[in-house]
Design a protein around this motif. Structure first.
Motif, short mmCIF file in Angstrom:
data_model
loop_
_atom_site.label_atom_id
_atom_site.label_comp_id
_atom_site.label_asym_id
_atom_site.label_seq_id
_atom_site.Cartn_x
_atom_site.Cartn_y
_atom_site.Cartn_z
N MET A 82 31.99 -18.82 -26.50
CA MET A 82 32.40 -17.42 -26.30
C MET A 82 32.33 -17.07 -24.82
SD MET A 82 30.85 -14.16 -28.32
CE MET A 82 30.33 -13.09 -27.00
N SER A 83 33.36 -16.39 -24.29
CA SER A 83 33.32 -16.09 -22.86
C SER A 83 32.33 -14.95 -22.59
CB SER A 83 34.71 -15.72 -22.37
OG SER A 83 35.15 -14.57 -23.04
N GLU A 84 31.75 -14.98 -21.37
CA GLU A 84 30.76 -13.96 -21.01
C GLU A 84 31.46 -12.64 -20.75
OE1 GLU A 84 28.20 -14.87 -17.82
OE2 GLU A 84 27.59 -16.77 -18.69
N SER A 85 30.69 -11.53 -20.85
CA SER A 85 31.29 -10.24 -20.54
C SER A 85 31.53 -10.12 -19.03
CB SER A 85 30.39 -9.12 -21.05
OG SER A 85 29.10 -9.27 -20.49
N VAL A 86 32.50 -9.30 -18.69
CA VAL A 86 32.88 -9.15 -17.27
C VAL A 86 32.05 -8.03 -16.66
CG1 VAL A 86 34.82 -8.66 -15.71
CG2 VAL A 86 35.23 -9.81 -17.89
N PRO A 87 31.32 -8.31 -15.56
CA PRO A 87 30.55 -7.24 -14.92
C PRO A 87 31.48 -6.24 -14.22
CG PRO A 87 30.38 -9.27 -13.63
CD PRO A 87 31.16 -9.60 -14.88
N VAL A 88 31.19 -4.97 -14.40
CA VAL A 88 31.98 -3.92 -13.75
C VAL A 88 31.12 -3.29 -12.67
CG1 VAL A 88 33.17 -1.71 -14.10
CG2 VAL A 88 33.28 -3.48 -15.87
N LEU A 89 31.50 -3.52 -11.41
CA LEU A 89 30.75 -2.93 -10.30
C LEU A 89 31.42 -1.63 -9.88
CD1 LEU A 89 30.53 -6.25 -9.81
CD2 LEU A 89 29.20 -5.43 -7.89
N ILE A 90 30.60 -0.69 -9.48
CA ILE A 90 31.14 0.59 -9.02
C ILE A 90 30.89 0.70 -7.52
CG2 ILE A 90 30.94 3.10 -9.23
CD1 ILE A 90 29.91 2.66 -12.09
N ARG B 273 41.27 -7.93 -20.71
CA ARG B 273 42.07 -8.84 -21.58
C ARG B 273 41.63 -10.27 -21.32
NH1 ARG B 273 46.49 -6.15 -19.33
NH2 ARG B 273 47.22 -8.08 -18.36
N PRO B 274 41.31 -11.02 -22.39
CA PRO B 274 40.80 -12.38 -22.20
C PRO B 274 41.72 -13.25 -21.34
CG PRO B 274 40.67 -11.73 -24.51
CD PRO B 274 41.41 -10.64 -23.81
N GLY B 275 43.01 -13.07 -21.47
CA GLY B 275 43.95 -13.89 -20.72
C GLY B 275 43.77 -13.75 -19.21
N LEU B 276 43.29 -12.59 -18.78
CA LEU B 276 43.15 -12.38 -17.33
C LEU B 276 41.98 -13.17 -16.77
CD1 LEU B 276 43.77 -8.57 -16.66
CD2 LEU B 276 45.22 -10.52 -16.11
#
Ligand SMILES: Nc1nc2c(ncn2[C@@H]2O[C@H](COP(=O)(O)OP(=O)(O)OP(=O)(O)O)[C@@H](O)[C@H]2O)c(=O)[nH]1
Length: 339
Positions: A1-9, A83-86
């Motif tokens: 399973m791919s890891e979640s994407v960190p969102v930096l502000i 989106r997973p494809g990205l």
């Protein structure tokens, strides 16, 4: 399973250097970074300024995310980027120059978009312009309290004692933050991402009341803050008068804290495009690529405290009227001497 994407502000007062940092990251990080760019004005100049670096910056204009009418706009942007494809390594949200960190953090924490997680707040502090930002209602201590990383921008033009004092104030307000020098946005991407990762472990919820906002007060501070600022925009299919633009950049009315422009100017060798900035009387002008044959187009945004005593800045004198003679060399030089 791919890891979640960190969102930096990425936050910081008007003109602190956020877009400059973002462009540096996009150019140097060996990572796939998605960006969401929020601008206070109706026209998202910042999105245009990073457009060359990423295929699809997601742009949200017309007000701060933290008090925008429909906060689902952010979720829509995050959903598009998750989106997973990205297969992105990180997403950076560049807040408007008036964004309140706690409100933005809360928006990301509250997001129900699958596959993302909050990755930390990075605050750009323009070491040379702290007093200017404070005169616009920005609060250094409040902003850095929430920051995993503080980037000291404009350290190249700040007097050394001001730089030292700003660093001291940052660390006094938040001893846990990582302070990095970032002149002209030059920050090591690894430090940027690592510092944010270590300070905010995955799944951690920031105690927002500790950083200035009680639970349930979402956006309140931000709203109060924003009503005191006003953005005036010009978006015209015309070239601008270079001398009038230079006047605005160099000597803006006191109600204007920030001017940014992507403007066409008629020159003896045809239309030329310039990107111009003014922050606290500090002006920069650069040449920009202009697609051949494109009709003239100019965008100018002026933002500042909404001072009831002063009337809004009038940008009406900027567009050159059709049939106007081309600007004279001295008029052109008023603008090009900043190059
Ligand atoms: N000398 C100097 N100028 C800088 C530095 N960082 C940014 N600038 C200049 O400051 C101006 C504003 O930079 P931006 O990166 O657009 O600032 P911003 O925070 O994105 O601006 P807003 O989105 O309008 O709030 C531009 O003229 C930049 O070239 C720096 O470290 N040193």
């Amino acid at each position: 399973m791919s890891e979640s994407v960190p969102v930096l502000i990425l936050t910081g007062y008007l003109g602190a250097g956020k877009t400059t940092v973002l462009n540096h990251l996009l150019a140097t990080a060996h990572a796939r970074i998605g960006v969401v760019i929020n601008d206070f004005g109706d026209v998202n100049v910042d999105a245009a300024l990073v457009a060359g670096q990423v295929a699809e910056p997601v742009s949200i204009a017309g007000g701060c995310l933290c008090c925008i009418d429909d906060p689902r706009q952010l979720d829509d942007a995050l959903r598009a980027l998750a989106r997973p494809g990205l297969d992105l390594d990180a997403v950076v949200i560049e807040g408007s120059g008036l964004a309140e960190p706690p409100a933005l953090i809360q928006l990301v924490l509250a997001s129900e978009v699958p596959g993302i997680r909050f990755g930390g707040l990075v605050e750009a502090v323009a070491a040379a312009h702290v007093a200017h930002a404070e005169s616009g209602g920005w609060d250094l201590e409040q902003h850095v309290k929430a920051a995993a990383v503080v980037l000291l921008t404009k350290s190249d033009i700040a007097p050394p004692e001001e730089l030292a004092r700003t660093r001291e104030r940052i660390l006094a307000a938040n001893p846990h933050t990582t302070v990095l020098d970032a002149p002209h946005g030059a920050v090591d991407p690894a430090l940027f991402f690592d510092a944010a990762k270590h300070t905010v472990p995955e799944g951690a919820q920031l105690p927002l009341w500790e950083i200035g906002e009680a639970p349930g007060e979402h956006g309140h501070h931000g709203h109060e803050h924003h009503v005191h600022h006003r953005a005036v925009s010009l978006d015209v299919p015309a070239a601008v008068d270079p001398a009038a633009l230079a006047d605005l950049l160099e000597d803006p009315p006191t109600s204007v804290h920030r001017v940014k422009a992507i403007a066409d100017v008629a020159t003896p060798s045809g239309l030329r495009r310039f990107v111009a900035h003014s922050v606290a009387g500090y002006v920069t002008v650069e040449r920009a690529r202009r697609p051949a044959g494109e009709p003239p187009h100019s965008v100018v945004v002026a933002i500042g405290p909404d001072d009831a005593a002063s009337s809004p800045v009038d940008l009406g004198a900027l567009p050159a009227a059709e049939g106007d003679p081309a600007p004279s060399s001295p008029q052109l030089r008023r603008l090009t001497r900043f190059l």
